[in-house]
Motif scaffolding. Structure first.
Motif, PDB file in Angstrom:
ATOM      1  N   GLY A  98       0.773 -10.056  -4.805  1.00  0.00           N
ATOM      2  CA  GLY A  98       0.862  -8.798  -3.652  1.00  0.00           C
ATOM      3  C   GLY A  98       2.237  -8.429  -3.524  1.00  0.00           C
ATOM      4  O   GLY A  98       2.562  -7.286  -3.031  1.00  0.00           O
ATOM      5  N   ALA A  99       3.309  -9.116  -3.853  1.00  0.00           N
ATOM      6  CA  ALA A  99       4.780  -8.744  -3.946  1.00  0.00           C
ATOM      7  C   ALA A  99       4.826  -7.355  -5.123  1.00  0.00           C
ATOM      8  O   ALA A  99       5.574  -6.403  -4.593  1.00  0.00           O
ATOM      9  N   ILE A 100       4.264  -7.436  -6.088  1.00  0.00           N
ATOM     10  CA  ILE A 100       4.272  -6.290  -7.004  1.00  0.00           C
ATOM     11  C   ILE A 100       3.939  -5.181  -6.517  1.00  0.00           C
ATOM     12  O   ILE A 100       4.350  -4.101  -6.216  1.00  0.00           O
ATOM     13  N   GLY A 101       2.476  -5.426  -5.827  1.00  0.00           N
ATOM     14  CA  GLY A 101       1.805  -4.311  -5.632  1.00  0.00           C
ATOM     15  C   GLY A 101       2.388  -3.469  -4.225  1.00  0.00           C
ATOM     16  O   GLY A 101       2.398  -2.386  -4.078  1.00  0.00           O
ATOM     17  N   PHE A 102       3.015  -4.588  -3.289  1.00  0.00           N
ATOM     18  CA  PHE A 102       3.527  -4.153  -1.967  1.00  0.00           C
ATOM     19  C   PHE A 102       5.030  -3.319  -2.415  1.00  0.00           C
ATOM     20  O   PHE A 102       5.321  -2.327  -1.871  1.00  0.00           O
ATOM     21  N   TRP A 103       5.480  -3.924  -3.205  1.00  0.00           N
ATOM     22  CA  TRP A 103       6.986  -3.300  -3.849  1.00  0.00           C
ATOM     23  C   TRP A 103       6.697  -1.826  -4.408  1.00  0.00           C
ATOM     24  O   TRP A 103       7.316  -0.981  -4.133  1.00  0.00           O
ATOM     25  N   ALA A 104       5.572  -1.827  -5.167  1.00  0.00           N
ATOM     26  CA  ALA A 104       5.297  -0.491  -6.150  1.00  0.00           C
ATOM     27  C   ALA A 104       5.009   0.379  -5.191  1.00  0.00           C
ATOM     28  O   ALA A 104       5.382   1.855  -5.205  1.00  0.00           O
ATOM     29  N   PHE A 105       3.728   0.210  -4.402  1.00  0.00           N
ATOM     30  CA  PHE A 105       3.109   1.226  -3.723  1.00  0.00           C
ATOM     31  C   PHE A 105       2.654   0.951  -2.360  1.00  0.00           C
ATOM     32  O   PHE A 105       2.654   1.825  -1.604  1.00  0.00           O
ATOM     33  N   GLY A 106       2.545  -0.385  -2.057  1.00  0.00           N
ATOM     34  CA  GLY A 106       1.998  -0.586  -0.656  1.00  0.00           C
ATOM     35  C   GLY A 106       2.942  -0.069   0.454  1.00  0.00           C
ATOM     36  O   GLY A 106       2.440   0.284   1.424  1.00  0.00           O
ATOM     37  N   TYR A 107       4.122  -0.743   0.264  1.00  0.00           N
ATOM     38  CA  TYR A 107       5.218  -0.425   1.497  1.00  0.00           C
ATOM     39  C   TYR A 107       5.011   1.185   1.710  1.00  0.00           C
ATOM     40  O   TYR A 107       5.152   1.567   2.730  1.00  0.00           O
ATOM     41  N   ALA A 108       5.094   1.969   0.636  1.00  0.00           N
ATOM     42  CA  ALA A 108       5.430   3.446   0.723  1.00  0.00           C
ATOM     43  C   ALA A 108       4.084   4.035   1.247  1.00  0.00           C
ATOM     44  O   ALA A 108       4.379   4.998   2.218  1.00  0.00           O
ATOM     45  N   PHE A 109       2.735   3.380   0.993  1.00  0.00           N
ATOM     46  CA  PHE A 109       1.861   4.049   1.616  1.00  0.00           C
ATOM     47  C   PHE A 109       1.673   3.633   3.109  1.00  0.00           C
ATOM     48  O   PHE A 109       1.110   4.470   3.885  1.00  0.00           O
ATOM     49  N   ALA A 110       2.201   2.484   3.336  1.00  0.00           N
ATOM     50  CA  ALA A 110       2.186   1.881   4.885  1.00  0.00           C
ATOM     51  C   ALA A 110       3.107   2.551   6.018  1.00  0.00           C
ATOM     52  O   ALA A 110       3.030   2.824   6.796  1.00  0.00           O
ATOM     53  N   ASP A 168      -0.184  11.355  10.167  1.00  0.00           N
ATOM     54  CA  ASP A 168      -0.617  11.364   8.692  1.00  0.00           C
ATOM     55  C   ASP A 168      -1.496  10.256   8.352  1.00  0.00           C
ATOM     56  O   ASP A 168      -1.505   9.066   8.933  1.00  0.00           O
ATOM     57  N   PHE A 169      -2.321  10.524   7.224  1.00  0.00           N
ATOM     58  CA  PHE A 169      -3.044   9.393   6.661  1.00  0.00           C
ATOM     59  C   PHE A 169      -2.459   8.250   5.869  1.00  0.00           C
ATOM     60  O   PHE A 169      -2.752   7.281   6.012  1.00  0.00           O
ATOM     61  N   ILE A 170      -1.403   8.717   5.174  1.00  0.00           N
ATOM     62  CA  ILE A 170      -0.699   7.775   4.228  1.00  0.00           C
ATOM     63  C   ILE A 170       0.603   8.170   3.898  1.00  0.00           C
ATOM     64  O   ILE A 170       1.181   9.488   4.026  1.00  0.00           O
ATOM     65  N   GLY A 171       1.595   7.233   3.674  1.00  0.00           N
ATOM     66  CA  GLY A 171       2.883   7.584   3.505  1.00  0.00           C
ATOM     67  C   GLY A 171       3.111   7.978   1.969  1.00  0.00           C
ATOM     68  O   GLY A 171       2.522   7.987   0.895  1.00  0.00           O
ATOM     69  N   SER A 172       4.434   8.767   1.673  1.00  0.00           N
ATOM     70  CA  SER A 172       4.543   9.173   0.428  1.00  0.00           C
ATOM     71  C   SER A 172       5.914   9.244  -0.274  1.00  0.00           C
ATOM     72  O   SER A 172       6.517   9.783  -1.065  1.00  0.00           O
ATOM     73  N   GLU A 173       6.767   8.281   0.652  1.00  0.00           N
ATOM     74  CA  GLU A 173       8.441   7.876   0.042  1.00  0.00           C
ATOM     75  C   GLU A 173       8.297   6.444  -0.007  1.00  0.00           C
ATOM     76  O   GLU A 173       7.483   5.703   0.518  1.00  0.00           O
ATOM     77  N   ASN A 174       9.571   6.035  -0.475  1.00  0.00           N
ATOM     78  CA  ASN A 174      10.012   4.620  -0.620  1.00  0.00           C
ATOM     79  C   ASN A 174       9.176   3.858  -1.757  1.00  0.00           C
ATOM     80  O   ASN A 174       9.013   2.668  -1.515  1.00  0.00           O
ATOM     81  N   PHE A 175       8.419   4.641  -2.672  1.00  0.00           N
ATOM     82  CA  PHE A 175       7.917   3.810  -3.865  1.00  0.00           C
ATOM     83  C   PHE A 175       8.838   2.883  -4.514  1.00  0.00           C
ATOM     84  O   PHE A 175      10.159   3.347  -4.892  1.00  0.00           O
ATOM     85  N   PHE A 176       8.644   1.819  -4.894  1.00  0.00           N
ATOM     86  CA  PHE A 176       9.412   0.989  -5.418  1.00  0.00           C
ATOM     87  C   PHE A 176      10.798   0.725  -4.690  1.00  0.00           C
ATOM     88  O   PHE A 176      11.535   0.380  -5.276  1.00  0.00           O
ATOM     89  N   MET A 177      10.430   0.716  -3.551  1.00  0.00           N
ATOM     90  CA  MET A 177      11.662   0.292  -2.495  1.00  0.00           C
ATOM     91  C   MET A 177      12.758   1.563  -2.584  1.00  0.00           C
ATOM     92  O   MET A 177      13.802   1.515  -2.201  1.00  0.00           O
ATOM     93  N   ASN A 178      12.457   2.545  -3.324  1.00  0.00           N
ATOM     94  CA  ASN A 178      13.493   3.619  -3.445  1.00  0.00           C
ATOM     95  C   ASN A 178      13.776   4.179  -2.081  1.00  0.00           C
ATOM     96  O   ASN A 178      12.925   4.705  -1.517  1.00  0.00           O
ATOM     97  N   GLY A 179      15.177   4.184  -1.866  1.00  0.00           N
ATOM     98  CA  GLY A 179      15.540   4.774  -0.463  1.00  0.00           C
ATOM     99  C   GLY A 179      15.782   3.659   0.507  1.00  0.00           C
ATOM    100  O   GLY A 179      16.326   3.925   1.602  1.00  0.00           O
ATOM    101  N   LEU A 180      15.011   2.609   0.149  1.00  0.00           N
ATOM    102  CA  LEU A 180      15.362   1.458   1.330  1.00  0.00           C
ATOM    103  C   LEU A 180      16.693   1.231   1.186  1.00  0.00           C
ATOM    104  O   LEU A 180      17.046   0.227   0.119  1.00  0.00           O
ATOM    105  N   MET A 181      17.482   0.933   2.246  1.00  0.00           N
ATOM    106  CA  MET A 181      19.139   0.602   2.161  1.00  0.00           C
ATOM    107  C   MET A 181      19.372  -0.404   3.495  1.00  0.00           C
ATOM    108  O   MET A 181      18.871  -0.008   4.533  1.00  0.00           O
ATOM    109  N   GLY A 182      20.089  -1.394   3.203  1.00  0.00           N
ATOM    110  CA  GLY A 182      20.536  -2.170   4.493  1.00  0.00           C
ATOM    111  C   GLY A 182      19.386  -3.102   4.816  1.00  0.00           C
ATOM    112  O   GLY A 182      18.436  -3.217   4.809  1.00  0.00           O
TER     113      GLY A 182
END
Length: 498
Positions: free
Chosen positions: A82-94, A106-120
């Motif tokens: 769950g940690a790997i899946g949510f890190w890679a895709f899940g959080y970005a989609f949600a 919108d239906f699904i998210g399209s940013e922050n895959f692999f937590m890219n762009g999450l800061m702070g």
């Protein structure tokens, strides 16, 4: 008004030093508040993650001894996968690029895959908290398909659920851009769906997945049919091997729910959020207690009427508690304590009714996860549409004059029904072909002989418990030695020995 007065005060150069001090105090207060909120989510997320241990103990105790290693390993891998899946895709989609500042949905998210762009700290702690919820949704399925599901299949659907299926549901109801969210500037029917901590998003999603899996996978060998494939007059009772572990798991889950429900306020360092969290703690407690008593008392009464015997079933009590917890999860922040008691009582009945329905339909749920999570997740969402107090809704969601049916409004109830239909439909459309594909490829169910022997021996290098006793000859030698030393006063112990 206070900010305007402060700005006016600071226009006078004579007040410059005072304004500087006040500004520093305000900045420190904001910093402290941010730290308190971060720690609050860290604590709540950790408590939600503790529920994984509760699920593991509950499932381990509720199945037969020969499959214990298998089920606890699956629970452990839920957290890992769950940690790997949510890190890679899940959080970005949600939650990728989620904001309530726009009228777009919108239906699904399209940013922050692999937590890219999450800061702070705010974004990192939010990811941690939401991962704990995603992992909980996946774990629900483990118990239902216990004792006959292949490990490879479990890893596949656990990843798929946390990386794609669950995130889409979470985005639709919990993100600022979701088409059913109550946090949108212009929510659906003026209210959006109210699912504060996830009766629908988490529990119904996991429960619906479990139900579909159980139907496609089929029952355990000997549960409903004999060796010739003929239906049994009465289903075989595959009792769990440890009521102690099951009850321990139930208590751990109950404790975890105080992170699950109150923690969903997300912040604590202001009066409204503190009020919401406190109400959640009270309603969570009352619904759980009412569910446990309702389920056990009703089962006892039915048994008395049919057999004339008064018996108290610990399984009904603990699953009733869990049913009450699931049912209050959606509305814990918007219903009064008296309503939570009613919701819990009905949750106990829903659990019993749906459990008997599954048996009637010959659907094998090894730990009754579907009655607890799917049926009561659905009931919890509907209950919000009935019992939501407009005053509580205003504090928790900033919606004015919106309440449940019993307060004279129907908008929330309609939204809740639409949300239930959406969750069931989405899970059915995605998970049904997924499980059918696993079955077609021969990846879903273990071999009949492996199932009979037990998955611990056939898949995990031996039984979870070492039941080997001492050697018979060694015992006889010890008895003889002690008999000689003590004048024949030692008797040979009775009982079987290896």
């Amino acid at each position: 008004m206070a900010d305007e007065a402060f700005a006016t005060l600071c226009t006078d150069e004579a007040n410059a030093d005072l304004c500087l001090v006040i500004t520093e105090i305000k900045a420190n207060a904001v910093s402290i508040g941010n730290g308190v909120d971060t720690f609050y989510l860290l604590f709540a997320g950790t408590t939600v993650f503790l529920m994984q241990a509760g699920f593991a103990m509950l499932c381990a105790g509720s199945i037969r001894q020969k499959n214990v290693k298998n089920i606890i390993l699956k629970n452990l891998l839920d957290a890992c996968g769950g940690a790997i899946g949510f890190w890679a895709f899940g959080y970005a989609f949600a939650y990728g690029a989620s904001t309530s500042d726009t009228s777009n949905t919108d239906f699904i998210g399209s940013e922050n895959f692999f937590m890219n762009g999450l800061m702070g700290h705010e974004e990192w702690i939010f990811w941690f908290f939401q991962w704990a919820f995603a992992a909980a949704a996946a774990t629900i399925v483990a118990g239902t398909v216990a004792e006959r599901c292949k490990m490879s299949a479990y890893l596949c659907y656990s990843f798929f659920l946390t990386a794609f299926v669950y995130p889409v549901v979470a985005r639709s109801i919990w993100s600022g851009n979701g088409f059913l969210t109550a946090f949108h500037p212009d929510p659906f029917m003026g209210t959006g769906m109210i699912d504060f901590a996830g009766s629908g998003v988490v529990h119904m999603t996991g429960g619906a997945t479990a139900l579909i899996a159980a139907i496609i996978l089929g029952p355990r060998t000997g549960r409903f049919y004999d060796a010739d494939g003929q239906a049994l007059e009465e289903p075989a009772n595959f009792a769990g091997h440890s009521s102690a572990l099951s009850v321990l798991g139930t208590f751990i889950l109950w404790v975890g729910w105080y992170g699950f429900n109150p923690g969903s306020s997300l912040v604590i360092a202001n009066a409204d959020s503190a009020s919401v969290a406190a109400l959640c703690a009270v309603t969570t407690t009352m619904s759980a207690a009412a569910g446990g008593i309702s389920s056990m008392a009703t089962d006892t009464l039915l048994g008395l009427l049919t057999t004339g015997e008064t018996e108290y079933d610990v399984t009904c009590a603990m699953n009733g508690v869990l049913a009450g917890l699931v049912a209050i999860t959606a509305g814990c922040s918007v219903v009064d304590p008296w309503a939570a008691v009613i919701i819990g009582i009905i949750a106990g009945w829903v659990y019993l009714a749906f459990s008997k329905f599954l048996i009637m339909m010959k659907i094998d749920d090894a730990v009754d996860a579907c009655p607890v999570h799917f049926a009561n997740g659905m009931w919890g969402c509907i209950a919000v549409g009935l019992f939501a107090n407009p005053a509580c809704v205003s504090v928790a969601y900033s919606l004015s004059n919106e309440g449940g049916l019993f307060y004279g409004d129907t908008n929330i109830l309609v939204c809740q029904i639409c949300g239930v239909l959406w969750v069931v439909g989405w899970v059915a459309v995605t998970m049904t072909p997924f499980f059918l594909a696993l079955k077609f490829l021969g990846m879903f169910r273990v071999d009949a002989l492996e199932e009979e022997v037990g998955l611990d021996i056939s898949h995990h290098k031996g039984s979870a418990y070492d039941m080997t006793g001492p050697n018979k000859e060694d015992i006889e030698e010890l008895v003889a030695r002690k008999s000689t030393q003590h004048g024949g006063g030692v008797e040979k112990p009775e009982g079987d020995v290896a």
